[in-house]
Design a protein around this motif. Structure first.
Motif, PDB file in Angstrom:
ATOM      1  N   PHE A  60       0.993  -1.151   0.120  1.00 36.23           N
ATOM      2  CA  PHE A  60       0.164  -0.122  -0.044  1.00 36.23           C
ATOM      3  C   PHE A  60       0.925   1.125  -0.006  1.00 36.23           C
ATOM      4  CE2 PHE A  60      -2.541   3.350   2.326  1.00 36.23           C
ATOM      5  CZ  PHE A  60      -3.581   3.620   1.438  1.00 36.23           C
ATOM      6  N   THR A  61       1.826   1.552   0.929  1.00 38.26           N
ATOM      7  CA  THR A  61       2.504   2.684   1.123  1.00 38.26           C
ATOM      8  C   THR A  61       3.609   2.747  -0.146  1.00 38.26           C
ATOM      9  OG1 THR A  61       4.039   1.488   2.416  1.00 38.26           O
ATOM     10  CG2 THR A  61       2.565   2.636   3.570  1.00 38.26           C
ATOM     11  N   SER A  62       3.821   1.653  -0.898  1.00 38.95           N
ATOM     12  CA  SER A  62       4.690   1.779  -2.187  1.00 38.95           C
ATOM     13  C   SER A  62       4.215   2.794  -3.124  1.00 38.95           C
ATOM     14  CB  SER A  62       5.250   0.250  -2.637  1.00 38.95           C
ATOM     15  OG  SER A  62       4.038  -0.047  -3.409  1.00 38.95           O
ATOM     16  N   PHE A  63       2.741   2.870  -3.101  1.00 39.91           N
ATOM     17  CA  PHE A  63       2.325   3.546  -4.135  1.00 39.91           C
ATOM     18  C   PHE A  63       2.302   5.195  -3.801  1.00 39.91           C
ATOM     19  CE2 PHE A  63       0.338  -0.454  -4.637  1.00 39.91           C
ATOM     20  CZ  PHE A  63       0.554  -0.483  -5.905  1.00 39.91           C
ATOM     21  N   PHE A  64       3.002   5.380  -2.489  1.00 35.18           N
ATOM     22  CA  PHE A  64       2.910   6.710  -2.082  1.00 35.18           C
ATOM     23  C   PHE A  64       4.278   7.373  -2.195  1.00 35.18           C
ATOM     24  CE2 PHE A  64      -1.033   5.067  -0.538  1.00 35.18           C
ATOM     25  CZ  PHE A  64      -1.816   6.220  -0.302  1.00 35.18           C
ATOM     26  N   THR A  65       4.290   8.826  -2.137  1.00 37.77           N
ATOM     27  CA  THR A  65       5.597   9.633  -1.976  1.00 37.77           C
ATOM     28  C   THR A  65       6.066   9.098  -0.294  1.00 37.77           C
ATOM     29  OG1 THR A  65       4.720  11.367  -1.396  1.00 37.77           O
ATOM     30  CG2 THR A  65       5.114  11.175  -3.720  1.00 37.77           C
ATOM     31  N   ALA A  66       7.456   9.508  -0.437  1.00 37.38           N
ATOM     32  CA  ALA A  66       8.055   9.382   1.158  1.00 37.38           C
ATOM     33  C   ALA A  66       7.462  10.556   2.140  1.00 37.38           C
ATOM     34  CB  ALA A  66       9.435   9.666   1.069  1.00 37.38           C
ATOM     35  N   ASP A  67       6.927  11.426   1.425  1.00 40.13           N
ATOM     36  CA  ASP A  67       6.373  12.430   2.226  1.00 40.13           C
ATOM     37  C   ASP A  67       4.993  12.813   2.355  1.00 40.13           C
ATOM     38  OD1 ASP A  67       6.535  13.602  -0.284  1.00 40.13           O
ATOM     39  OD2 ASP A  67       7.277  15.704   0.233  1.00 40.13           O
ATOM     40  N   ALA A  68       4.167  11.533   1.765  1.00 32.89           N
ATOM     41  CA  ALA A  68       2.815  11.648   1.466  1.00 32.89           C
ATOM     42  C   ALA A  68       2.005  12.407   2.656  1.00 32.89           C
ATOM     43  CB  ALA A  68       2.240  10.324   1.444  1.00 32.89           C
ATOM     44  N   LYS A  69       1.027  13.210   2.431  1.00 36.11           N
ATOM     45  CA  LYS A  69       0.171  13.742   3.437  1.00 36.11           C
ATOM     46  C   LYS A  69      -1.214  13.018   3.569  1.00 36.11           C
ATOM     47  CE  LYS A  69       2.981  17.211   3.435  1.00 36.11           C
ATOM     48  NZ  LYS A  69       4.339  16.772   4.000  1.00 36.11           N
ATOM     49  N   LEU A  70      -1.773  13.041   4.667  1.00 31.90           N
ATOM     50  CA  LEU A  70      -2.875  12.478   5.173  1.00 31.90           C
ATOM     51  C   LEU A  70      -3.677  13.385   5.842  1.00 31.90           C
ATOM     52  CD1 LEU A  70      -4.921   9.938   5.589  1.00 31.90           C
ATOM     53  CD2 LEU A  70      -3.788   9.504   7.674  1.00 31.90           C
ATOM     54  N   TYR A  71      -5.017  13.637   5.369  1.00 32.05           N
ATOM     55  CA  TYR A  71      -5.974  14.501   5.962  1.00 32.05           C
ATOM     56  C   TYR A  71      -7.293  13.717   6.288  1.00 32.05           C
ATOM     57  CZ  TYR A  71      -2.962  18.211   4.258  1.00 32.05           C
ATOM     58  OH  TYR A  71      -1.855  18.931   3.998  1.00 32.05           O
ATOM     59  N   ASP A  73     -10.956  14.207   7.515  1.00 33.63           N
ATOM     60  CA  ASP A  73     -11.947  15.329   7.789  1.00 33.63           C
ATOM     61  C   ASP A  73     -11.322  16.582   7.782  1.00 33.63           C
ATOM     62  OD1 ASP A  73     -14.110  13.493   7.923  1.00 33.63           O
ATOM     63  OD2 ASP A  73     -14.042  13.272  10.037  1.00 33.63           O
ATOM     64  N   GLY A  74     -10.164  16.644   6.912  1.00 33.21           N
ATOM     65  CA  GLY A  74      -9.747  17.954   6.567  1.00 33.21           C
ATOM     66  C   GLY A  74      -8.623  18.178   7.570  1.00 33.21           C
ATOM     67  N   ASN A  75      -8.300  17.432   8.596  1.00 32.12           N
ATOM     68  CA  ASN A  75      -7.118  17.588   9.608  1.00 32.12           C
ATOM     69  C   ASN A  75      -6.153  16.676   9.103  1.00 32.12           C
ATOM     70  OD1 ASN A  75      -8.877  19.164  11.546  1.00 32.12           O
ATOM     71  ND2 ASN A  75     -10.018  17.446  11.741  1.00 32.12           N
ATOM     72  N   PRO A  76      -4.819  17.280   9.480  1.00 32.87           N
ATOM     73  CA  PRO A  76      -3.727  16.639   9.035  1.00 32.87           C
ATOM     74  C   PRO A  76      -3.440  15.551  10.010  1.00 32.87           C
ATOM     75  CG  PRO A  76      -3.089  18.959   9.829  1.00 32.87           C
ATOM     76  CD  PRO A  76      -4.537  18.860   9.765  1.00 32.87           C
ATOM     77  N   ARG A  77      -3.002  14.264   9.653  1.00 28.88           N
ATOM     78  CA  ARG A  77      -2.559  13.324  10.436  1.00 28.88           C
ATOM     79  C   ARG A  77      -1.164  12.747   9.971  1.00 28.88           C
ATOM     80  NH1 ARG A  77      -7.083   8.775  11.238  1.00 28.88           N
ATOM     81  NH2 ARG A  77      -5.284   7.884  12.459  1.00 28.88           N
ATOM     82  N   ASP A  78      -0.566  11.543  10.843  1.00 32.28           N
ATOM     83  CA  ASP A  78       0.650  11.209  10.472  1.00 32.28           C
ATOM     84  C   ASP A  78       0.229  10.167   9.378  1.00 32.28           C
ATOM     85  OD1 ASP A  78       2.777   9.254  10.412  1.00 32.28           O
ATOM     86  OD2 ASP A  78       3.415  10.181  12.234  1.00 32.28           O
ATOM     87  N   PHE A  79       0.615  10.061   8.416  1.00 29.07           N
ATOM     88  CA  PHE A  79       0.461   9.135   7.325  1.00 29.07           C
ATOM     89  C   PHE A  79       0.862   7.735   7.429  1.00 29.07           C
ATOM     90  CE2 PHE A  79       1.708   6.812   3.242  1.00 29.07           C
ATOM     91  CZ  PHE A  79       0.197   6.616   2.829  1.00 29.07           C
ATOM     92  N   LYS A  80       2.165   7.590   7.970  1.00 30.54           N
ATOM     93  CA  LYS A  80       2.880   6.375   8.272  1.00 30.54           C
ATOM     94  C   LYS A  80       2.351   5.811   9.526  1.00 30.54           C
ATOM     95  CE  LYS A  80       6.964   7.702   6.125  1.00 30.54           C
ATOM     96  NZ  LYS A  80       8.325   8.051   6.119  1.00 30.54           N
ATOM     97  N   LYS A  81       1.916   6.574  10.444  1.00 33.41           N
ATOM     98  CA  LYS A  81       1.314   5.998  11.823  1.00 33.41           C
ATOM     99  C   LYS A  81      -0.175   5.449  11.197  1.00 33.41           C
ATOM    100  CE  LYS A  81      -0.155   7.289  16.463  1.00 33.41           C
ATOM    101  NZ  LYS A  81      -0.846   5.894  16.841  1.00 33.41           N
ATOM    102  N   PHE A  82      -1.077   6.203  10.686  1.00 26.83           N
ATOM    103  CA  PHE A  82      -2.360   5.690  10.185  1.00 26.83           C
ATOM    104  C   PHE A  82      -2.002   4.406   9.605  1.00 26.83           C
ATOM    105  CE2 PHE A  82      -5.343   5.414   6.790  1.00 26.83           C
ATOM    106  CZ  PHE A  82      -6.343   5.277   7.186  1.00 26.83           C
TER     107      PHE A  82
END
Length: 137
Positions: A60-71, A73-82
């Motif tokens: 799953f993560t191989s399709f994302f950039t190293a610095d991918a952002k996760l939002y 409900d509009g709030n930023p979250r830690d993508f890797k932790k998620f």
């Protein structure tokens, strides 16, 4: 009169025994019963979605950039932790709608923590063909 009461008693016992219990289907069972139509998904989104559904965080993560952002409900979250916390424990149980040229999925979702609810995953693809942002909600 006794015959009628006897027949009614026997009939009611037969009916009670023939009734089915109300069986609940778990989200995992529901998913296997309803194959989700992913044919309208963007090709890369489909691969990422399939990896998510299988609980394969590495793919799953191989399709994302190293610095991918996760939002969320509009709030930023830690993508890797998620991904670490959710992948393999949370999944779509149905797909209701696919939009945005196959890059946004709306459907039912199951989590061990929060139960079942409607959600969306919106994938943003950069110029290199990698996802740089995932919006959920």
């Amino acid at each position: 009169m006794k015959k009628i009461i006897y027949l009614l008693t026997v009939f009611s016992m037969y009916c009670a025994c023939a009734q089915k219990n109300d069986v609940k289907i778990t989200p995992t069972q529901q998913q296997t019963k309803n194959d989700m139509d992913t044919t309208k998904l963007n090709e890369t989104v489909k691969k990422a979605f399939d990896a998510w559904q299988k609980g394969d965080a590495e793919t799953f993560t191989s399709f994302f950039t190293a610095d991918a952002k996760l939002y969320d409900d509009g709030n930023p979250r830690d993508f890797k932790k998620f991904v670490k916390d959710a992948c393999g424990h949370e999944k779509f149980t149905s797909i209701d709608t696919i939009e945005n040229e196959g890059k946004t999925i709306y459907g039912r979702f199951h989590t061990e923590s929060w139960g079942d609810f409607r959600t969306f995953f919106k994938f943003n693809i950069n110029n290199d063909g990698k996802f740089d942002k995932l919006e959920i909600g």
